[in-house]
Enzyme design. Structure first.
Site, PDB file in Angstrom:
ATOM      1  N   HIS A 127      -2.945 -11.495 -16.092  1.00 65.65           N
ATOM      2  CA  HIS A 127      -3.221 -10.264 -16.824  1.00 65.65           C
ATOM      3  C   HIS A 127      -1.930  -9.439 -16.852  1.00 65.65           C
ATOM      4  CE1 HIS A 127      -4.892  -6.154 -17.286  1.00 65.65           C
ATOM      5  NE2 HIS A 127      -5.973  -6.715 -17.778  1.00 65.65           N
ATOM      6  N   ASP A 204      -4.446 -11.563  -7.389  1.00 61.15           N
ATOM      7  CA  ASP A 204      -5.156 -10.614  -8.237  1.00 61.15           C
ATOM      8  C   ASP A 204      -6.614 -11.059  -8.284  1.00 61.15           C
ATOM      9  OD1 ASP A 204      -6.432  -9.394 -10.343  1.00 61.15           O
ATOM     10  OD2 ASP A 204      -4.789  -9.635 -11.765  1.00 61.15           O
ATOM     11  N   GLN A 207     -11.116 -10.565 -11.153  1.00 62.00           N
ATOM     12  CA  GLN A 207     -12.221 -11.348 -11.730  1.00 62.00           C
ATOM     13  C   GLN A 207     -12.885 -12.251 -10.694  1.00 62.00           C
ATOM     14  OE1 GLN A 207     -13.379 -10.714 -14.627  1.00 62.00           O
ATOM     15  NE2 GLN A 207     -11.680  -9.610 -15.554  1.00 62.00           N
ATOM     16  N   LYS A 230     -15.568  -3.554 -12.030  1.00 67.20           N
ATOM     17  CA  LYS A 230     -15.972  -4.884 -12.513  1.00 67.20           C
ATOM     18  C   LYS A 230     -17.049  -5.485 -11.614  1.00 67.20           C
ATOM     19  CE  LYS A 230     -11.361  -5.883 -14.326  1.00 67.20           C
ATOM     20  NZ  LYS A 230     -11.463  -5.675 -15.773  1.00 67.20           N
ATOM     21  N   CYS A 368      -5.423  -8.408 -22.673  1.00 64.68           N
ATOM     22  CA  CYS A 368      -4.266  -8.132 -21.803  1.00 64.68           C
ATOM     23  C   CYS A 368      -3.674  -9.426 -21.262  1.00 64.68           C
ATOM     24  CB  CYS A 368      -4.623  -7.180 -20.657  1.00 64.68           C
ATOM     25  SG  CYS A 368      -5.158  -5.574 -21.223  1.00 64.68           S
TER      26      CYS A 368
HETATM   27  N1  7TS Z   1      -6.314  -8.420 -13.366  1.00 63.17           N
HETATM   28  C1  7TS Z   1      -7.251  -9.104 -14.020  1.00 63.17           C
HETATM   29  C2  7TS Z   1      -7.380 -10.581 -13.807  1.00 63.17           C
HETATM   30  C3  7TS Z   1      -8.108  -8.419 -14.887  1.00 63.17           C
HETATM   31  O1  7TS Z   1      -9.047  -9.105 -15.540  1.00 63.17           O
HETATM   32  C4  7TS Z   1      -7.954  -7.019 -15.074  1.00 63.17           C
HETATM   33  C5  7TS Z   1      -8.765  -6.259 -16.075  1.00 63.17           C
HETATM   34  C6  7TS Z   1      -6.980  -6.365 -14.325  1.00 63.17           C
HETATM   35  C7  7TS Z   1      -6.170  -7.101 -13.494  1.00 63.17           C
HETATM   36  C8  7TS Z   1      -6.783  -4.892 -14.414  1.00 63.17           C
HETATM   37  O2  7TS Z   1      -7.850  -4.236 -13.792  1.00 63.17           O
HETATM   38  P1  7TS Z   1      -7.970  -2.648 -13.825  1.00 63.17           P
HETATM   39  O3  7TS Z   1      -9.321  -2.390 -13.255  1.00 63.17           O
HETATM   40  O4  7TS Z   1      -6.865  -2.122 -12.986  1.00 63.17           O
HETATM   41  O5  7TS Z   1      -7.845  -2.254 -15.261  1.00 63.17           O
HETATM   42  N2  7TS Z   1      -9.273  -7.059 -17.117  1.00 63.17           N
HETATM   43  C9  7TS Z   1      -9.780  -6.640 -18.279  1.00 63.17           C
HETATM   44  C10 7TS Z   1     -10.241  -7.533 -19.255  1.00 63.17           C
HETATM   45  O6  7TS Z   1     -10.249  -8.749 -19.125  1.00 63.17           O
HETATM   46  N3  7TS Z   1     -10.672  -6.834 -20.316  1.00 63.17           N
HETATM   47  O7  7TS Z   1     -10.499  -5.533 -20.067  1.00 63.17           O
HETATM   48  C11 7TS Z   1      -9.949  -5.404 -18.805  1.00 63.17           C
END
Ligand code: 7TS
Length: 410
Positions: A127, A204, A207, A230, A368
């Site tokens: 990401h 990371d 997910q 999430k 992303c």
């Molecule tokens: N890493 C992964 C693998 C992610 O899927 C996401 C967000 C992030 C980092 C960032 O997370 P945040 O909570 O700091 O924003 N993924 C997604 C997506 O797949 N669609 O919208 C956000």
């Protein structure tokens, strides 16, 4: 525990008030869980209870409400520590989310551990939030980024990963589960390979934490990051887990109140981790909400949630196989509940738009994951992502919707 093998999805759905609505005259089919999941009533009530009864600032007051708020906040940290298998609650740092966790590591650890000519190994599955912070650091210190490719199924090319590790590799930063393809990466194997050259490993877990049982000790990585929103928790709260010795030796990420011991005019001493990394008034209420979400998920069982999603994706792949032009990206088997696909040469935004008219929420875009999209030879995909409250009716609605999309544009 609700039942032994299968999830009682009807009962689970009743726990999520938001799902009981219609969108455009249809039952809401929420399949955008990889972007953000929904909250059960238990989380909403925990937030309300906290604000109605217990709120005050933490760690500073002697009065009753302040000690209640402190107990709730530190209790949430203990819940997180248990959930991820951290032996030491002091290794759990509350942050805004995965993005902030990774930026914290890039800034506080990267700025002294990575220097000119050093290498940071990433993968094409990352990401943007596990790419851009490392680009900023690499540019600042003169380090080099390298990327592990994927095979045609969307799995990391492990032999290439081994080959790219050198004595200059200081860090391997890798996603546990791909948000674009659902690939589950072999983190244990990656850690073993990284150790051979003395590199640290950041995982990371954005997910993974919502969908798989987690044990950071068993993974043996150095940093693990994830987001509350999430996994049925509030937005604006997330976690960085890091080994205590790293949290001890790293400089603070931000300076301010709450993180200091003694402040002189020209220097200060800092509290022990995790407080050293939590400058200012923290996000108390949302930490409490995250703990409620963890209790909710744990009560159902992460292994059962993961198995349920796995089953839904398999069902979706089977049902969608006969839809003209449907092509799924990512591994055929052993993947998480993320289903990215294309539908002939229709643009994903058009697909998502027509699905939305039927009350179906999917995501269309690069997710992303621009380097990954480029590797797949597309600019965007349509992505359905599943969670514990989705069922076969949702998959059927999606497949019927895709046939309606084809008809609409034919
Ligand atoms: N890493 C992964 C693998 C992610 O899927 C996401 C967000 C992030 C980092 C960032 O997370 P945040 O909570 O700091 O924003 N993924 C997604 C997506 O797949 N669609 O919208 C956000």
């Amino acid at each position: 525990m609700r039942g032994k093998v299968n999830l009682d999805v009807a009962a689970i759905r009743r726990d999520f008030p938001i799902l009981a609505q219609e969108v455009k005259g249809n039952r809401l089919v929420y399949l955008d869980n990889a972007a953000s999941a929904q909250r059960p009533r238990a989380v909403l009530e925990a937030l309300n209870r906290y604000y109605e009864r217990d709120h005050a600032n933490v760690h500073r007051g002697i009065h009753e409400l302040s000690s209640r708020a402190t107990r709730a906040y530190e209790g949430a940290r203990e819940t997180v520590a248990r959930f991820i298998g951290a032996g030491d609650v002091g290794e759990v740092v509350f942050v805004r989310g995965t993005t902030e966790a990774i930026n914290l590591v890039a800034s506080a650890w990267g700025s002294y551990a990575i220097g000119e000519g050093d290498e940071i190994l990433l993968t094409l599955l990352e990401h943007h939030s596990n790419i851009v912070p490392w680009q900023l650091l690499a540019r600042r210190v003169g380090a080099q980024l390298k990327f592990v490719d994927i095979d045609d199924e969307g799995r990391l090319r492990m032999e290439q990963l081994e080959g790219l590790l050198t004595e200059r590799t200081r860090l391997v930063a890798v996603t546990h589960v791909s948000n674009g393809l659902g690939t589950i990466n072999p983190v244990g194997e990656i850690v073993t390979a990284a150790r051979r050259v003395g590199a640290r490993v950041l995982v990371d877990g954005a997910q993974a934490a919502p969908h798989l049982p987690l044990d950071v000790k068993a993974l043996d990585c150095d940093f693990y990051a994830f987001s509350g929103h999430k996994m049925c928790g509030p937005t604006g709260i997330g976690v960085l887990w890091a080994r205590r010795e790293l949290l001890e030796e790293m400089d603070p990420y931000q300076g301010g109140g709450e993180m200091i011991e003694l402040v002189e005019l020209d220097r200060s001493t800092y509290k022990a981790p995790p407080h050293k990394y939590e400058a200012g008034t923290p996000n108390i209420a949302d930490a409490v909400g995250l703990a409620a979400a963890i209790d909710y998920l744990t009560d159902i069982g992460l292994d059962r949630i993961g198995a349920h999603e796995h089953e839904l994706v398999a069902y979706a792949l089977e049902r969608a196989a006969s839809i003209p032009g449907f092509r799924a990206f990512g591994p055929g088997r052993g993947r998480a509940g993320v289903l990215s696909f294309e539908l002939g040469d229709l643009h994903p935004h058009d697909v998502a738009q027509v699905l939305n008219d039927r009350g179906i929420a999917v995501r269309a875009g690069h997710h992303c994951n621009q380097p990954l999209m480029r590797r797949l030879g597309v600019t965007a995909t349509t992505r359905a992502s599943f969670y514990l409250y989705n069922d076969r009716d949702d998959v059927d609605a999606l497949c019927d919707g895709l046939r309606a999309v084809i008809e609409f544009f034919s």
